[in-house]
Enzyme design. Structure first.
Site, PDB file in Angstrom:
ATOM      1  N   ASN A  18      46.933  19.542  27.353  1.00 20.16           N
ATOM      2  CA  ASN A  18      46.243  20.786  27.028  1.00 20.16           C
ATOM      3  C   ASN A  18      45.311  21.150  28.197  1.00 20.16           C
ATOM      4  OD1 ASN A  18      44.179  22.552  26.084  1.00 20.16           O
ATOM      5  ND2 ASN A  18      44.789  22.104  23.992  1.00 20.16           N
ATOM      6  N   ASP A  20      43.336  23.894  28.485  1.00 17.59           N
ATOM      7  CA  ASP A  20      42.316  24.894  28.146  1.00 17.59           C
ATOM      8  C   ASP A  20      41.030  24.713  28.948  1.00 17.59           C
ATOM      9  OD1 ASP A  20      44.081  25.721  26.208  1.00 17.59           O
ATOM     10  OD2 ASP A  20      42.909  24.963  24.512  1.00 17.59           O
ATOM     11  N   HIS A  21      40.639  23.435  29.124  1.00 15.49           N
ATOM     12  CA  HIS A  21      39.297  23.240  29.682  1.00 15.49           C
ATOM     13  C   HIS A  21      39.256  23.319  31.207  1.00 15.49           C
ATOM     14  CE1 HIS A  21      37.756  23.129  25.790  1.00 15.49           C
ATOM     15  NE2 HIS A  21      38.508  22.109  25.438  1.00 15.49           N
ATOM     16  N   ARG A  29      32.291  30.439  36.101  1.00 16.38           N
ATOM     17  CA  ARG A  29      31.856  31.215  37.260  1.00 16.38           C
ATOM     18  C   ARG A  29      32.524  32.588  37.349  1.00 16.38           C
ATOM     19  NH1 ARG A  29      28.882  28.460  41.343  1.00 16.38           N
ATOM     20  NH2 ARG A  29      27.358  27.361  40.083  1.00 16.38           N
ATOM     21  N   HIS A  54      45.810  27.219  24.431  1.00 15.42           N
ATOM     22  CA  HIS A  54      45.342  27.922  23.232  1.00 15.42           C
ATOM     23  C   HIS A  54      44.722  29.243  23.661  1.00 15.42           C
ATOM     24  CE1 HIS A  54      42.600  27.628  19.382  1.00 15.42           C
ATOM     25  NE2 HIS A  54      43.276  28.764  19.443  1.00 15.42           N
ATOM     26  N   ARG A  56      42.671  31.887  22.615  1.00 12.38           N
ATOM     27  CA  ARG A  56      41.768  32.176  21.500  1.00 12.38           C
ATOM     28  C   ARG A  56      41.521  33.675  21.393  1.00 12.38           C
ATOM     29  NH1 ARG A  56      38.177  28.960  18.798  1.00 12.38           N
ATOM     30  NH2 ARG A  56      38.644  26.752  18.919  1.00 12.38           N
ATOM     31  N   ARG A  60      37.912  32.704  25.308  1.00 13.99           N
ATOM     32  CA  ARG A  60      36.821  31.952  25.956  1.00 13.99           C
ATOM     33  C   ARG A  60      37.340  31.041  27.061  1.00 13.99           C
ATOM     34  NH1 ARG A  60      35.072  27.946  21.090  1.00 13.99           N
ATOM     35  NH2 ARG A  60      34.984  29.919  19.992  1.00 13.99           N
ATOM     36  N   HIS A  61      38.602  30.619  27.002  1.00 11.18           N
ATOM     37  CA  HIS A  61      39.136  29.829  28.132  1.00 11.18           C
ATOM     38  C   HIS A  61      40.445  30.429  28.639  1.00 11.18           C
ATOM     39  CE1 HIS A  61      40.864  27.788  24.651  1.00 11.18           C
ATOM     40  NE2 HIS A  61      39.784  27.065  24.406  1.00 11.18           N
ATOM     41  N   GLU A  81      49.342  27.580  21.510  1.00 13.25           N
ATOM     42  CA  GLU A  81      48.503  27.451  20.313  1.00 13.25           C
ATOM     43  C   GLU A  81      47.890  28.788  19.996  1.00 13.25           C
ATOM     44  OE1 GLU A  81      45.366  24.621  20.300  1.00 13.25           O
ATOM     45  OE2 GLU A  81      46.673  23.007  20.896  1.00 13.25           O
ATOM     46  N   THR A 112      38.633  23.411  17.682  1.00 10.70           N
ATOM     47  CA  THR A 112      39.334  23.569  16.403  1.00 10.70           C
ATOM     48  C   THR A 112      38.878  22.467  15.466  1.00 10.70           C
ATOM     49  OG1 THR A 112      41.160  24.354  17.747  1.00 10.70           O
ATOM     50  CG2 THR A 112      41.616  23.982  15.419  1.00 10.70           C
ATOM     51  N   GLU A 162      51.519  19.138  13.244  1.00 12.28           N
ATOM     52  CA  GLU A 162      50.671  18.345  14.134  1.00 12.28           C
ATOM     53  C   GLU A 162      49.503  17.849  13.308  1.00 12.28           C
ATOM     54  OE1 GLU A 162      49.998  19.705  18.102  1.00 12.28           O
ATOM     55  OE2 GLU A 162      48.066  18.673  18.236  1.00 12.28           O
ATOM     56  N   HIS A 205      44.031  15.838  18.984  1.00 14.60           N
ATOM     57  CA  HIS A 205      42.632  16.285  18.925  1.00 14.60           C
ATOM     58  C   HIS A 205      41.688  15.100  19.067  1.00 14.60           C
ATOM     59  CE1 HIS A 205      39.029  18.602  18.234  1.00 14.60           C
ATOM     60  NE2 HIS A 205      39.766  19.673  18.396  1.00 14.60           N
ATOM     61  N   GLY A 206      40.942  15.126  20.157  1.00 17.18           N
ATOM     62  CA  GLY A 206      39.912  14.124  20.380  1.00 17.18           C
ATOM     63  C   GLY A 206      40.418  12.790  20.894  1.00 17.18           C
ATOM     64  N   GLY A 227      43.841  17.010  25.607  1.00 13.33           N
ATOM     65  CA  GLY A 227      43.250  17.894  26.595  1.00 13.33           C
ATOM     66  C   GLY A 227      41.890  17.464  27.077  1.00 13.33           C
ATOM     67  N   HIS A 228      40.885  17.666  26.237  1.00  9.85           N
ATOM     68  CA  HIS A 228      39.495  17.563  26.689  1.00  9.85           C
ATOM     69  C   HIS A 228      39.196  16.260  27.418  1.00  9.85           C
ATOM     70  CE1 HIS A 228      35.140  16.779  26.142  1.00  9.85           C
ATOM     71  NE2 HIS A 228      35.051  18.036  26.491  1.00  9.85           N
TER      72      HIS A 228
HETATM   73  N1  PXP Z   1      46.186  19.850  19.369  1.00 11.87           N
HETATM   74  C1  PXP Z   1      45.638  20.982  18.880  1.00 11.87           C
HETATM   75  C2  PXP Z   1      46.397  21.729  17.823  1.00 11.87           C
HETATM   76  C3  PXP Z   1      44.409  21.472  19.354  1.00 11.87           C
HETATM   77  O1  PXP Z   1      43.881  22.594  18.857  1.00 11.87           O
HETATM   78  C4  PXP Z   1      43.766  20.771  20.392  1.00 11.87           C
HETATM   79  C5  PXP Z   1      42.482  21.280  20.955  1.00 11.87           C
HETATM   80  O2  PXP Z   1      42.617  22.538  21.450  1.00 11.87           O
HETATM   81  C6  PXP Z   1      44.381  19.615  20.895  1.00 11.87           C
HETATM   82  C7  PXP Z   1      45.575  19.157  20.345  1.00 11.87           C
HETATM   83  C8  PXP Z   1      43.778  18.818  22.011  1.00 11.87           C
HETATM   84  O3  PXP Z   1      42.548  18.317  21.613  1.00 11.87           O
HETATM   85  P1  PXP Z   1      41.600  17.656  22.701  1.00 11.87           P
HETATM   86  O4  PXP Z   1      41.293  18.734  23.701  1.00 11.87           O
HETATM   87  O5  PXP Z   1      40.428  17.226  21.911  1.00 11.87           O
HETATM   88  O6  PXP Z   1      42.371  16.534  23.315  1.00 11.87           O
END
Ligand code: PXP
Length: 255
Positions: A18, A20-21, A29, A54, A56, A60-61, A81, A112, A162, A205-206, A227-228
């Site tokens: 992912n 996004d970040h 910036r 994702h 949104r 935002r990203h 997403e 999320t 998921e 997630h996480g 992702g994060h």
């Molecule tokens: N899966 C889904 C459906 C998500 O919404 C996210 C976060 O955007 C992730 C996976 C990845 O989560 P993380 O960035 O915490 O790894």
């Protein structure tokens, strides 16, 4: 030649990155650096099986232009997403990504926070995902490890669920070990339950290096989306080595 041990081989566990970040840092910036599409290409080279982004509602990203460019350049599948809104459905139908993952979205949340409430919105969601399926997208629903939600996701015609691993990862990070183990057990049971219904099971997630292995070891799970943590870890060891280490831990857990 020595006989090979008679151990069933688990199917390859795909890793979706992912990005996004990367866009979050770029947008801090307001310019075009760092470019999430460059990160996606690097992730592909480092062994990612897919890229997740994702879009949104508040942009935002990831931006519309990012989705357009990802659709043009990626050689691995794009997992788009999105919230279940008309605007996002129109964008998905325009780009026809390999997969769409329907997620809940609240403007005020930082990330999320929970899974989608499918059971109480079955009729609308069934109509919402039908055109996406017809367009050839694999439809995934991001849900808590809850039997009611899994049954509902199956009934509305989703091909994939998921499972939200956030509660498990939060319990681990906060040292609530009993809760962590209970969440993990719930994930394990619900992965098996969903698989038994014929759904493909993903999770995410996480997840971090510390939490990935037990989830990767569930034989029913076919894909993790992360992702994060990896984008953060990339600050310290670079994106490709960060992904390679996650890949290694997943493969090790899978043996
Ligand atoms: N899966 C889904 C459906 C998500 O919404 C996210 C976060 O955007 C992730 C996976 C990845 O989560 P993380 O960035 O915490 O790894």
């Amino acid at each position: 030649m020595p006989a090979l041990p008679n151990v069933p081989l688990m199917e390859h566990l795909r890793l979706g990155i992912n990005i996004d970040h990367v866009a979050t840092v770029r947008n801090a910036r307001g310019g075009d650096y760092p470019d999430p599409i460059r990160a996606a290409r690097l992730a592909e080279e480092a062994g990612a099986d897919g890229i997740t982004a994702h879009l949104r509602e508040d942009r935002r990203h990831i931006t519309d232009d990012d989705i357009e460019r990802l659709s043009d350049v990626l050689s691995v599948p794009l997992n788009f997403e999105m919230a279940a809104t008309d605007e996002m459905q129109a964008i998905a139908l325009r780009h026809r990504p390999h997969a769409v993952c329907i997620v809940p979205e609240k403007r005020e949340e930082r990330t999320t926070e929970g899974g989608l409430e499918v059971a109480q919105d079955e009729n609308r969601l069934a109509h919402f995902i039908a055109p996406l399926r017809d367009a050839g997208c694999r439809v995934s629903i991001f849900i808590a490890a809850d039997q009611r939600q899994i049954v509902a996701a199956n009934r509305i015609g989703a091909q994939v669920i998921e499972l939200h691993t956030g509660a498990y990862c939060d319990a681990h990070a906060e040292g609530r070990l009993e809760d962590r183990d209970a969440e993990l057990e719930r994930l394990r049971q619900m992965a098996g339950f969903a698989h038994g219904l014929g759904l493909e099971v993903h999770a995410g997630h996480g997840l971090t290096y510390d939490t990935v292995a037990p989830v990767a070891a569930f034989p029913e799970v076919r894909e993790l989306n992360i992702g994060h943590f990896l984008i953060g870890e990339a600050i310290f060891r670079g994106l490709a080595p960060s992904i390679a280490e996650m890949r290694r831990l997943m493969d090790e857990a899978r043996v």
